[in-house]
Design a protein around this motif. Sequence first.
Motif, mmCIF file in Angstrom:
data_model
loop_
_atom_site.group_PDB
_atom_site.id
_atom_site.type_symbol
_atom_site.label_atom_id
_atom_site.label_comp_id
_atom_site.label_asym_id
_atom_site.label_seq_id
_atom_site.Cartn_x
_atom_site.Cartn_y
_atom_site.Cartn_z
ATOM 1 N N MET A 183 0.842 -1.177 0.000
ATOM 2 C CA MET A 183 0.000 0.000 0.000
ATOM 3 C C MET A 183 0.891 1.246 0.000
ATOM 4 S SD MET A 183 -3.414 -0.918 2.149
ATOM 5 C CE MET A 183 -2.778 -1.370 3.721
ATOM 6 N N LYS A 184 0.666 2.098 -0.945
ATOM 7 C CA LYS A 184 1.518 3.252 -1.190
ATOM 8 C C LYS A 184 1.511 4.301 -0.084
ATOM 9 C CE LYS A 184 0.894 2.901 -6.145
ATOM 10 N NZ LYS A 184 0.355 3.554 -7.329
ATOM 11 N N PHE A 185 0.403 4.442 0.627
ATOM 12 C CA PHE A 185 0.280 5.517 1.608
ATOM 13 C C PHE A 185 0.172 5.017 3.051
ATOM 14 C CE2 PHE A 185 -1.093 7.412 -2.375
ATOM 15 C CZ PHE A 185 -0.388 8.594 -2.369
ATOM 16 N N THR A 186 0.697 3.843 3.319
ATOM 17 C CA THR A 186 0.655 3.279 4.660
ATOM 18 C C THR A 186 1.285 4.246 5.657
ATOM 19 O OG1 THR A 186 0.699 1.034 3.799
ATOM 20 C CG2 THR A 186 1.348 1.323 6.097
ATOM 21 N N ASP A 187 0.576 4.497 6.748
ATOM 22 C CA ASP A 187 1.021 5.380 7.830
ATOM 23 C C ASP A 187 1.151 6.842 7.433
ATOM 24 O OD1 ASP A 187 1.079 3.264 9.656
ATOM 25 O OD2 ASP A 187 3.104 2.706 9.034
ATOM 26 N N LYS A 188 0.598 7.234 6.302
ATOM 27 C CA LYS A 188 0.571 8.638 5.899
ATOM 28 C C LYS A 188 -0.771 9.229 6.292
ATOM 29 C CE LYS A 188 4.607 8.546 4.039
ATOM 30 N NZ LYS A 188 5.724 9.218 4.655
ATOM 31 N N ILE A 189 -0.781 10.536 6.515
ATOM 32 C CA ILE A 189 -1.990 11.231 6.939
ATOM 33 C C ILE A 189 -2.327 12.282 5.897
ATOM 34 C CG2 ILE A 189 -3.004 12.686 8.732
ATOM 35 C CD1 ILE A 189 -0.526 11.217 10.417
ATOM 36 N N ALA A 190 -3.580 12.271 5.453
ATOM 37 C CA ALA A 190 -4.018 13.182 4.401
ATOM 38 C C ALA A 190 -5.295 13.906 4.808
ATOM 39 C CB ALA A 190 -4.262 12.418 3.108
ATOM 40 N N VAL A 191 -5.393 15.141 4.366
ATOM 41 C CA VAL A 191 -6.623 15.915 4.454
ATOM 42 C C VAL A 191 -7.149 16.041 3.030
ATOM 43 C CG1 VAL A 191 -7.581 18.219 4.816
ATOM 44 C CG2 VAL A 191 -6.020 17.253 6.508
ATOM 45 N N VAL A 192 -8.433 15.795 2.853
ATOM 46 C CA VAL A 192 -9.070 15.996 1.556
ATOM 47 C C VAL A 192 -10.214 16.980 1.766
ATOM 48 C CG1 VAL A 192 -10.211 14.945 -0.425
ATOM 49 C CG2 VAL A 192 -8.485 13.639 0.841
ATOM 50 N N THR A 193 -10.091 18.158 1.148
ATOM 51 C CA THR A 193 -11.178 19.133 1.253
ATOM 52 C C THR A 193 -12.260 18.767 0.245
ATOM 53 O OG1 THR A 193 -10.220 20.690 -0.347
ATOM 54 C CG2 THR A 193 -9.580 20.959 1.967
ATOM 55 N N GLY A 194 -13.494 19.087 0.598
ATOM 56 C CA GLY A 194 -14.614 18.754 -0.268
ATOM 57 C C GLY A 194 -14.803 17.263 -0.426
ATOM 58 N N ALA A 195 -14.512 16.510 0.632
ATOM 59 C CA ALA A 195 -14.544 15.047 0.556
ATOM 60 C C ALA A 195 -15.900 14.455 0.920
ATOM 61 C CB ALA A 195 -13.462 14.457 1.456
ATOM 62 N N GLY A 196 -16.914 15.269 1.015
ATOM 63 C CA GLY A 196 -18.233 14.771 1.370
ATOM 64 C C GLY A 196 -18.943 14.046 0.256
ATOM 65 N N ARG A 197 -18.507 14.309 -0.975
ATOM 66 C CA ARG A 197 -19.154 13.657 -2.132
ATOM 67 C C ARG A 197 -18.270 13.801 -3.358
ATOM 68 N NH1 ARG A 197 -23.338 18.354 -2.065
ATOM 69 N NH2 ARG A 197 -23.330 17.612 -0.076
ATOM 70 N N GLY A 198 -18.667 13.171 -4.417
ATOM 71 C CA GLY A 198 -18.019 13.330 -5.709
ATOM 72 C C GLY A 198 -16.553 12.960 -5.742
ATOM 73 N N ILE A 199 -15.786 13.788 -6.471
ATOM 74 C CA ILE A 199 -14.361 13.522 -6.667
ATOM 75 C C ILE A 199 -13.615 13.496 -5.337
ATOM 76 C CG2 ILE A 199 -12.230 14.455 -7.663
ATOM 77 C CD1 ILE A 199 -13.994 15.444 -10.017
ATOM 78 N N GLY A 200 -13.931 14.423 -4.449
ATOM 79 C CA GLY A 200 -13.248 14.466 -3.155
ATOM 80 C C GLY A 200 -13.449 13.195 -2.358
ATOM 81 N N LYS A 201 -14.662 12.707 -2.352
ATOM 82 C CA LYS A 201 -14.949 11.458 -1.646
ATOM 83 C C LYS A 201 -14.210 10.299 -2.305
ATOM 84 C CE LYS A 201 -18.998 8.692 -0.592
ATOM 85 N NZ LYS A 201 -20.473 8.754 -0.578
ATOM 86 N N GLY A 202 -14.152 10.313 -3.630
ATOM 87 C CA GLY A 202 -13.412 9.274 -4.351
ATOM 88 C C GLY A 202 -11.926 9.305 -4.031
ATOM 89 N N ILE A 203 -11.355 10.510 -3.927
ATOM 90 C CA ILE A 203 -9.947 10.645 -3.572
ATOM 91 C C ILE A 203 -9.707 10.112 -2.158
ATOM 92 C CG2 ILE A 203 -8.113 12.317 -3.065
ATOM 93 C CD1 ILE A 203 -9.380 14.066 -5.341
ATOM 94 N N ALA A 204 -10.580 10.500 -1.228
ATOM 95 C CA ALA A 204 -10.449 10.024 0.152
ATOM 96 C C ALA A 204 -10.529 8.506 0.207
ATOM 97 C CB ALA A 204 -11.523 10.657 1.028
ATOM 98 N N LYS A 205 -11.458 7.932 -0.539
ATOM 99 C CA LYS A 205 -11.622 6.474 -0.568
ATOM 100 C C LYS A 205 -10.352 5.799 -1.073
ATOM 101 C CE LYS A 205 -14.613 2.863 -2.430
ATOM 102 N NZ LYS A 205 -15.850 2.592 -3.196
ATOM 103 N N ARG A 206 -9.793 6.318 -2.144
ATOM 104 C CA ARG A 206 -8.593 5.711 -2.714
ATOM 105 C C ARG A 206 -7.404 5.814 -1.753
ATOM 106 N NH1 ARG A 206 -7.235 2.077 -6.698
ATOM 107 N NH2 ARG A 206 -4.982 2.208 -6.820
ATOM 108 N N LEU A 207 -7.258 6.970 -1.101
ATOM 109 C CA LEU A 207 -6.178 7.125 -0.121
ATOM 110 C C LEU A 207 -6.333 6.117 1.013
ATOM 111 C CD1 LEU A 207 -5.944 11.005 -0.022
ATOM 112 C CD2 LEU A 207 -4.089 9.453 -0.666
ATOM 113 N N LEU A 208 -7.553 5.930 1.483
ATOM 114 C CA LEU A 208 -7.801 4.938 2.531
ATOM 115 C C LEU A 208 -7.467 3.533 2.051
ATOM 116 C CD1 LEU A 208 -11.114 6.415 3.925
ATOM 117 C CD2 LEU A 208 -9.003 6.126 5.238
ATOM 118 N N GLN A 209 -7.846 3.214 0.833
ATOM 119 C CA GLN A 209 -7.546 1.895 0.272
ATOM 120 C C GLN A 209 -6.040 1.664 0.166
ATOM 121 O OE1 GLN A 209 -9.801 2.337 -3.365
ATOM 122 N NE2 GLN A 209 -11.495 1.109 -2.570
ATOM 123 N N GLU A 210 -5.289 2.746 0.018
ATOM 124 C CA GLU A 210 -3.837 2.656 -0.101
ATOM 125 C C GLU A 210 -3.133 2.798 1.253
ATOM 126 O OE1 GLU A 210 -1.953 1.802 -2.637
ATOM 127 O OE2 GLU A 210 -3.587 1.649 -4.077
ATOM 128 N N GLY A 211 -3.913 2.794 2.351
ATOM 129 C CA GLY A 211 -3.333 2.747 3.678
ATOM 130 C C GLY A 211 -3.244 4.054 4.439
#
Length: 89
Positions: A1-29
Amino acid sequence: MKFTDKIAVVTGAGRGIGKGIAKRLLQEGAKVTIAEIEKEAGEEALRELQSIGEAIFIPTEIASEDSVRQMVAETVNHFGGLDYLVNNA
C-alpha cells in the motif's frame, strides 16, 4: 500500500471527486480527514469510508483561515501529524 502510515486531508470530501480521492487514499493505507463544509455530507461520507480505513470528519469552511487552521490542528492532534493536503474543494 503506497500511503501506509501517511496522513491526508481531503477538502470537499463529502461527495463526488473528493470522496473518491479520500476512498482511494484509505484503500492505499492512509489515514484521512474529511474536510467538508456540509455537515450532513461529511457525516455520510465518514460512515461509508470508515469501513475502509481510519478516517475522521471535521466541518471546514475553506474560505475561512480560522476554520482551516482549526481543521489542521484537529487533524494533527488526532493522527499525530499531516503529510498530504488534497485541495479538492
